[in-house]
Design an enzyme around this catalytic site. Structure first.
Site, PDB file in Angstrom:
ATOM      1  N   ASP A  46      16.400  95.024 -29.329  1.00 45.00           N
ATOM      2  CA  ASP A  46      17.169  94.728 -30.546  1.00 45.00           C
ATOM      3  C   ASP A  46      18.124  95.869 -30.897  1.00 45.00           C
ATOM      4  O   ASP A  46      17.710  97.032 -30.975  1.00 45.00           O
ATOM      5  CB  ASP A  46      16.189  94.479 -31.701  1.00 45.00           C
ATOM      6  CG  ASP A  46      16.870  93.844 -32.904  1.00 45.00           C
ATOM      7  OD1 ASP A  46      17.808  94.461 -33.462  1.00 45.00           O
ATOM      8  OD2 ASP A  46      16.468  92.740 -33.294  1.00 45.00           O
ATOM      9  N   ARG A  48      19.332  96.813 -33.513  1.00 47.80           N
ATOM     10  CA  ARG A  48      19.129  97.503 -34.796  1.00 47.80           C
ATOM     11  C   ARG A  48      18.014  98.538 -34.746  1.00 47.80           C
ATOM     12  O   ARG A  48      17.689  99.148 -35.765  1.00 47.80           O
ATOM     13  CB  ARG A  48      18.825  96.453 -35.884  1.00 47.80           C
ATOM     14  CG  ARG A  48      19.966  95.476 -36.093  1.00 47.80           C
ATOM     15  CD  ARG A  48      19.508  94.254 -36.849  1.00 47.80           C
ATOM     16  NE  ARG A  48      18.531  93.458 -36.077  1.00 47.80           N
ATOM     17  CZ  ARG A  48      17.950  92.346 -36.524  1.00 47.80           C
ATOM     18  NH1 ARG A  48      18.226  91.902 -37.736  1.00 47.80           N
ATOM     19  NH2 ARG A  48      17.090  91.683 -35.771  1.00 47.80           N
ATOM     20  N   HIS A 100       9.113  95.890 -34.301  1.00 42.32           N
ATOM     21  CA  HIS A 100       9.817  95.847 -35.588  1.00 42.32           C
ATOM     22  C   HIS A 100       9.645  94.488 -36.238  1.00 42.32           C
ATOM     23  O   HIS A 100       9.572  93.465 -35.566  1.00 42.32           O
ATOM     24  CB  HIS A 100      11.306  96.175 -35.401  1.00 42.32           C
ATOM     25  CG  HIS A 100      12.054  95.149 -34.592  1.00 42.32           C
ATOM     26  ND1 HIS A 100      12.875  94.208 -35.163  1.00 42.32           N
ATOM     27  CD2 HIS A 100      12.082  94.893 -33.260  1.00 42.32           C
ATOM     28  CE1 HIS A 100      13.384  93.443 -34.208  1.00 42.32           C
ATOM     29  NE2 HIS A 100      12.912  93.830 -33.043  1.00 42.32           N
TER      30      HIS A 100
HETATM   31 ZN    ZN Z   1      12.719  92.679 -31.331  1.00 45.05          ZN
END
Ligand code: ZN
Length: 212
Positions: A46, A48, A100
């Protein structure tokens, strides 16, 4: 990717080099001599959750492996090669599995939609759900169930790390090696330590304990 964005990232690189050299003219020369990171990071792909940035680590401080939903799949040659090099050559002291909240891979594993070839990767996450389905199915609120699944998935990946021959062999040789499980909050920026820290294989189910 727009042309502008593409030009901008090349330009950003030049600016970054200049700013690093302004602080230390030997910066890249020193980095090119070698690496001795104390930490291996296994995180999600990801965009982020950038490993170095969220823990304030500089180049040279973190060895990184990322895949969808921060999985430790014991037949994944890529992960095993990274782990082997980190443990046996770089001698990292810590391995952190960082998941996350809001993870798309974990979310997909809770559903039934076919997305493509990734279905086969998501399968590994579904196996974690099956292992804990009594607990997870008991959580009525979907968001809470999703958050709990993210946490449980991280814990299972830490256990899977401990089950690898690489980690067990290091412990057998009294090499100092700590495993940790973290969850990162996309909407807060903070990480939570799930307290699944391991530094020996004694807590593993007996069937997984290797004799060397
Ligand atoms: Zn993820």
């Amino acid at each position: 990717m727009s042309t502008e964005f593409y030009k901008k990232i090349l330009d950003n690189n030049k600016k970054w080099v200049e700013s690093q050299l302004a602080l230390d003219s030997e910066y890249f020369k020193d980095l090119s001599k070698g690496q001795q990171p104390p930490l291996l990071w296994i995180g999600c792909s990801d965009s982020r959750v950038p490993a170095n940035e969220i823990i304030g680590a500089k180049p040279g401080e973190v060895f990184v492996h990322r895949n969808i939903a921060n999985m430790v799949v014991h037949t994944d040659m890529n992960m095993l090669s990274v782990l082997d090099y980190a443990v046996n050559v770089l001698k990292v002291k810590h391995v952190i599995v960082c998941g996350h909240y809001g993870c798309g891979g974990v979310k997909a594993a809770m559903g039934n939609d076919s997305i493509g070839i990734i279905d086969n990767w998501i399968r590994h996450i579904k196996d974690v759900y099956r292992l804990h389905n009594t607990y997870l199915d008991s959580i009525v609120n979907e968001e809470q169930r999703f958050n709990a699944f993210v946490e449980i998935n991280v814990k299972e990946q830490v256990f899977d790390l401990a089950k690898t021959s690489i980690v067990q062999s290091a412990w057998k040789n009294n090499q100092e090696l700590f495993l940790h499980g973290w969850v990162y909050g996309l909407n807060s920026g903070y990480v939570t330590d799930l307290n699944v820290s391991f530094n020996s294989g004694v807590d593993l189910d007996e069937v997984y304990q290797l004799k060397f």
